[in-house]
Scaffold this active site. Structure first.
Site, PDB file in Angstrom:
ATOM      1  N   HIS A 111       6.260 -61.874 -25.474  1.00 51.34           N
ATOM      2  CA  HIS A 111       7.037 -63.033 -25.933  1.00 51.34           C
ATOM      3  C   HIS A 111       8.381 -62.629 -26.515  1.00 51.34           C
ATOM      4  O   HIS A 111       9.060 -63.440 -27.135  1.00 51.34           O
ATOM      5  CB  HIS A 111       6.221 -63.835 -26.948  1.00 51.34           C
ATOM      6  CG  HIS A 111       4.976 -64.424 -26.366  1.00 51.34           C
ATOM      7  ND1 HIS A 111       3.918 -64.876 -27.133  1.00 51.34           N
ATOM      8  CD2 HIS A 111       4.616 -64.642 -25.075  1.00 51.34           C
ATOM      9  CE1 HIS A 111       2.962 -65.337 -26.340  1.00 51.34           C
ATOM     10  NE2 HIS A 111       3.360 -65.197 -25.084  1.00 51.34           N
ATOM     11  N   ILE A 228      -8.806 -56.630 -39.680  1.00 47.87           N
ATOM     12  CA  ILE A 228      -8.364 -55.715 -38.611  1.00 47.87           C
ATOM     13  C   ILE A 228      -7.949 -54.377 -39.207  1.00 47.87           C
ATOM     14  O   ILE A 228      -8.299 -53.312 -38.693  1.00 47.87           O
ATOM     15  CB  ILE A 228      -7.218 -56.357 -37.814  1.00 47.87           C
ATOM     16  CG1 ILE A 228      -7.744 -57.544 -37.010  1.00 47.87           C
ATOM     17  CG2 ILE A 228      -6.551 -55.330 -36.881  1.00 47.87           C
ATOM     18  CD1 ILE A 228      -6.668 -58.409 -36.403  1.00 47.87           C
TER      19      ILE A 228
END
Length: 239
Positions: A111, A228
């Site tokens: 992106h 994470i």
């Protein structure tokens, strides 16, 4: 799974960067729930939209500049440094994978990257300091110093086509992987969300590390919930 893999692809989304203090634009309370996105068509057609887009980008990039790569980013870079064949495909525009030391030739920013501008006509790069100076000097949105074209942050805006070359490379990397790790992505943004499916069809094992459920959880060989950074800090330490 990492130890056994010959070719690893990490597919990262907003969840890896929220742990560095960067908000998830799409979640409740995120930017797009508070501000209507400026589409590519609006940017091209309207000087007012261009100036507002740049105003938002400058605010956003102040957040990016304050953020630091976290244990998740650093663990992926450490796997490469340890000699593992790993590549990253990211949906993020914050530049944190680059700042973690991960090389550009093994990174696809699907992106784009919000930390610099690019001419829509000739693709000349324009640094944000130069963009800000141009706006301050003229009161108008920046123009390319080479061809005079419109300069936009080097991201894929709503309504703008995905860069074909980057997507083609991402598909090829996914097909060649024997381990595909989804890290912090909801897997709802297309066409990027098709990449783990392509990897699975090519025979890759699929690991999903995400805070919330994804549409592909039932296809995963390994599904991990939790921080994470904490999960990959252990992997980095053991790798």
């Amino acid at each position: 799974m990492i130890d056994a893999a010959q070719s690893i692809v990490a597919f990262t989304g907003a969840g890896i960067s929220t742990e560095s203090g960067i908000p998830d634009f799409r979640s409740p309370g995120g930017m797009w729930s508070r501000l209507k996105p400026i589409t590519y068509g609006e940017f091209v057609a309207s000087e007012e939209a261009r100036l507002e887009d740049w105003r938002r980008r400058f605010v956003m990039n102040e957040d990016f500049a304050r953020a630091r790569p976290n244990a998740g980013h650093l663990a992926l870079a450490s796997l490469l440094a340890a000699g593992r064949d790993i590549r990253i495909i990211t949906q993020n525009i914050d530049g944190l994978h680059t700042r973690s030391g991960f090389p550009a030739d093994r990174l696809i920013e699907l992106h784009g990257n919000s930390t610099y501008g690019r001419c829509l006509d000739c693709e000349t790069r324009m640094e944000l300091a130069a963009v800000r100076a141009a706006i301050d000097d003229t009161g108008a949105s920046p123009r390319c110093p080479v061809c005079g074209g419109l300069v936009k942050a080097a991201v894929v805006s709503f309504g703008e086509a995905m860069p074909r070359e980057g997507m083609n490379r991402a598909v090829e990397w996914s097909r060649r992987a024997d381990l595909f790790m989804v890290i912090g992505s909801s897997l709802v943004v297309q066409p990027a969300a098709t990449l783990p499916v392509i990897a699975r069809q090519g025979g890759a094992e699929l690991a999903i590390v995400n805070r919330d459920p994804t549409p592909l959880d039932g296809e995963a060989d390994l599904l991990l919930r939790g921080s994470i950074g904490a999960i990959f800090e252990r992997i980095g330490a053991s790798g």
